[in-house]
Write a protein that holds these residues in place. Structure first.
Motif, mmCIF file in Angstrom:
data_model
loop_
_atom_site.group_PDB
_atom_site.id
_atom_site.type_symbol
_atom_site.label_atom_id
_atom_site.label_comp_id
_atom_site.label_asym_id
_atom_site.label_seq_id
_atom_site.Cartn_x
_atom_site.Cartn_y
_atom_site.Cartn_z
ATOM 1 N N VAL A 306 0.833 -1.198 0.000
ATOM 2 C CA VAL A 306 0.000 0.000 0.000
ATOM 3 C C VAL A 306 0.871 1.253 0.000
ATOM 4 C CG1 VAL A 306 -1.605 1.369 1.404
ATOM 5 C CG2 VAL A 306 -2.028 -1.070 1.044
ATOM 6 N N GLU A 307 1.876 1.297 0.890
ATOM 7 C CA GLU A 307 2.747 2.470 0.968
ATOM 8 C C GLU A 307 3.541 2.659 -0.329
ATOM 9 O OE1 GLU A 307 2.389 4.584 3.497
ATOM 10 O OE2 GLU A 307 0.889 3.123 4.159
ATOM 11 N N GLU A 308 3.965 1.561 -0.943
ATOM 12 C CA GLU A 308 4.739 1.670 -2.172
ATOM 13 C C GLU A 308 3.880 2.178 -3.321
ATOM 14 O OE1 GLU A 308 8.190 1.023 -4.817
ATOM 15 O OE2 GLU A 308 7.610 1.952 -2.910
ATOM 16 N N LEU A 309 2.639 1.741 -3.398
ATOM 17 C CA LEU A 309 1.759 2.244 -4.446
ATOM 18 C C LEU A 309 1.445 3.722 -4.235
ATOM 19 C CD1 LEU A 309 -0.586 -0.841 -4.768
ATOM 20 C CD2 LEU A 309 0.902 0.052 -6.571
ATOM 21 N N LEU A 310 1.325 4.137 -2.978
ATOM 22 C CA LEU A 310 1.144 5.561 -2.693
ATOM 23 C C LEU A 310 2.352 6.367 -3.156
ATOM 24 C CD1 LEU A 310 -0.435 5.234 0.850
ATOM 25 C CD2 LEU A 310 -1.546 6.311 -1.116
ATOM 26 N N LEU A 362 9.062 -0.244 -9.017
ATOM 27 C CA LEU A 362 7.954 -0.574 -8.129
ATOM 28 C C LEU A 362 8.351 -1.780 -7.293
ATOM 29 C CD1 LEU A 362 4.964 -0.121 -7.286
ATOM 30 C CD2 LEU A 362 4.343 -1.765 -9.074
ATOM 31 N N ASP A 363 8.588 -1.545 -6.002
ATOM 32 C CA ASP A 363 9.050 -2.597 -5.093
ATOM 33 C C ASP A 363 8.036 -2.721 -3.957
ATOM 34 O OD1 ASP A 363 10.288 -4.310 -3.359
ATOM 35 O OD2 ASP A 363 12.036 -3.042 -2.977
ATOM 36 N N LEU A 364 7.152 -3.709 -4.053
ATOM 37 C CA LEU A 364 6.078 -3.846 -3.071
ATOM 38 C C LEU A 364 6.564 -4.317 -1.710
ATOM 39 C CD1 LEU A 364 3.228 -5.363 -5.280
ATOM 40 C CD2 LEU A 364 3.756 -2.971 -4.813
ATOM 41 N N GLU A 365 7.859 -4.640 -1.600
ATOM 42 C CA GLU A 365 8.450 -5.019 -0.312
ATOM 43 C C GLU A 365 9.378 -3.932 0.224
ATOM 44 O OE1 GLU A 365 7.650 -7.652 1.479
ATOM 45 O OE2 GLU A 365 6.177 -8.174 -0.047
ATOM 46 N N ARG A 366 9.312 -2.749 -0.347
ATOM 47 C CA ARG A 366 10.201 -1.652 0.065
ATOM 48 C C ARG A 366 10.049 -1.380 1.561
ATOM 49 N NH1 ARG A 366 12.762 2.229 -3.009
ATOM 50 N NH2 ARG A 366 11.574 1.553 -4.849
#
Length: 432
Positions: A306-310, A362-366
């Protein structure tokens, strides 16, 4: 980062608008030749062929001209701020005044002036008073209590999308009605009123798609409708946001006009931005098939995702509200003279390589992700936790009903909203 002294435009008055809309290729050429022999500054918004991401033009400005004079859509001059450190500093510094940007004759990005009585355009004690009065509607505990309602609304809209059959439009069939349903429920606005609210909201947010007269009529219409709701809440209290504010009899209670203005601000911000956020996040995931496959397998978005997509997506051409300096201010990137209109670009700041490793990935585990998607400082978005909840609930509901959800058309065929500062797809065909 080079140190810069911004040319002292002192909030140059608005010039007459040029007839017709500029050709996109001409706009791109103008931006590439930012300060040519004629001294013409680049136009803002910057050209962008991938609207769900920040304009590629931000990267060069961030390195070479962190405080760059630009021309706003109205013809007003402003300074575009693109670096993370500069944006974080200006968002926390009340010498960059929102109230000054709402004064008569101030430079502006849209055809009508900002509402000088809105929570988003107040400074100092007056802002603190109004924010304190409404903040209890957005506490973490209250948003957590809303979770079942938001998830139920997401499930209801996903069911409607299924009934529409394949392919379906994710925007018309899910993101817009879901966002409207949530914000309508929060405000206590009945569902039959929402289509009228939507039409007026879209006119109000327009940059050049409506005349100033149409935009002002939209504002008046929104306030009239919300005024009727507040009047009913005075007579018959309810536990929705407008009802709670109307029932307040304390020394800090808001007037009817203040409640109506806040309701208008909340409706406009809560509907349009959340609908665009969900749609743009879907486009970002669809264009990264491996990460989308992982999200589908998990049945939804993790908090990190969620934070990475934001951070990664751009629901606005800049990401910040125009401000005007009330005195000379020193930023990390240079000095901004008093009287200068300043346009924050938090979408650019969220891709600053000084803060984010591989920012364009785009790193969804950032793990390290101090993004500015919700702003910073005293104007930090009140609805941040609600937006996170809506994004999470939306993908949970979609994937529960459509585990094989996929785009029905390639991203290059998506048509985008280009007449507002908020950018989202006009339609997003999906299948399953």
């Amino acid at each position: 980062m080079p140190q810069t002294t911004v040319p002292d435009h002192r909030g140059r008055a608005e010039r007459p608008e040029e007839p017709g809309r500029p050709d996109p290729a001409d706009r791109a050429d103008r931006a590439d030749r930012a300060d040519d022999s004629a001294g013409e500054p680049p136009r803002f918004p910057l050209p962008n062929t991938t609207p769900w991401r920040p304009s590629p033009g931000f990267a060069a400005l961030r390195e070479e001209r962190p405080l760059c004079p630009v021309r706003l859509p109205t013809g007003s001059d402003a300074v575009l701020v693109t670096g993370y450190a500069d944006n974080r500093a200006l968002l926390a510094d009340e010498r960059f005044s929102r109230a000054a940007a709402a004064r008569a004759g101030a430079p502006r990005a849209r055809r009508i002036p900002l509402d000088a009585t809105s929570l988003t355009t107040l400074d100092g004690a007056e802002h603190a008073r109004l924010r304190s009065a409404v903040a209890r509607a957005f506490t973490h505990r209250r948003v957590k209590a809303l979770a079942p309602v938001v998830r139920a609304e997401a499930d209801r809209q996903a069911a409607g999308l299924a009934r529409a059959g394949r392919p379906a439009d994710l925007v018309a069939g899910f993101t817009r009605p879901f966002s409207l349903g949530v914000i309508g429920g929060l405000l206590g606005v009945s569902v039959p009123d929402l289509p009228a609210f939507r039409a007026m909201t879209e006119a109000y947010l327009s940059v050049d798609g409506h005349t100033p007269e149409e935009m002002l009529r939209a504002v008046a219409g929104l306030k009239e409708l919300l005024g009727e709701v507040v009047a009913r809440r005075r007579a018959e209290p309810t536990d929705d946001v407008l009802g709670v504010l109307a029932a307040d009899r304390s020394a800090t209670a808001l007037s009817d006009a203040e409640i109506v203005t806040f309701g208008t601000t909340l409706l406009v911000a809560g509907y349009e931005t959340t609908a665009a956020l969900i749609a743009n996040a879907a486009v970002a995931l669809f264009t990264h098939p491996e990460q989308w496959a992982a999200v589908r397998a998990a049945g939804g978005l993790s908090p990190r995702a969620v934070e990475e997509l934001l951070r990664y997506t751009a629901i606005s051409v800049g990401g910040g509200t125009l401000r005007v300096t009330v005195e000379d201010v020193e930023l990390p990137g240079g000095t901004v003279p008093a009287g200068t209109a300043v346009q924050p670009a938090t979408t650019a700041a969220n891709h600053d390589p000084r803060v984010f490793e591989d920012p364009d990935v785009l790193d969804l585990e950032r793990e390290h992700n101090p993004h500015l998607a919700f702003g910073h400082g005293v104007h930090y978005c009140l609805g941040a936790n609600l937006a996170r909840l809506e994004l999470t609930a939306a993908f949970e509901a979609l994937l529960a009903r459509f585990p094989g959800l996929l785009p029905a058309e390639p991203p290059e065929r998506i048509r985008w909203e280009e007449r507002k500062m908020i950018r989202g797809p006009l339609a997003l065909p999906v299948t399953w």
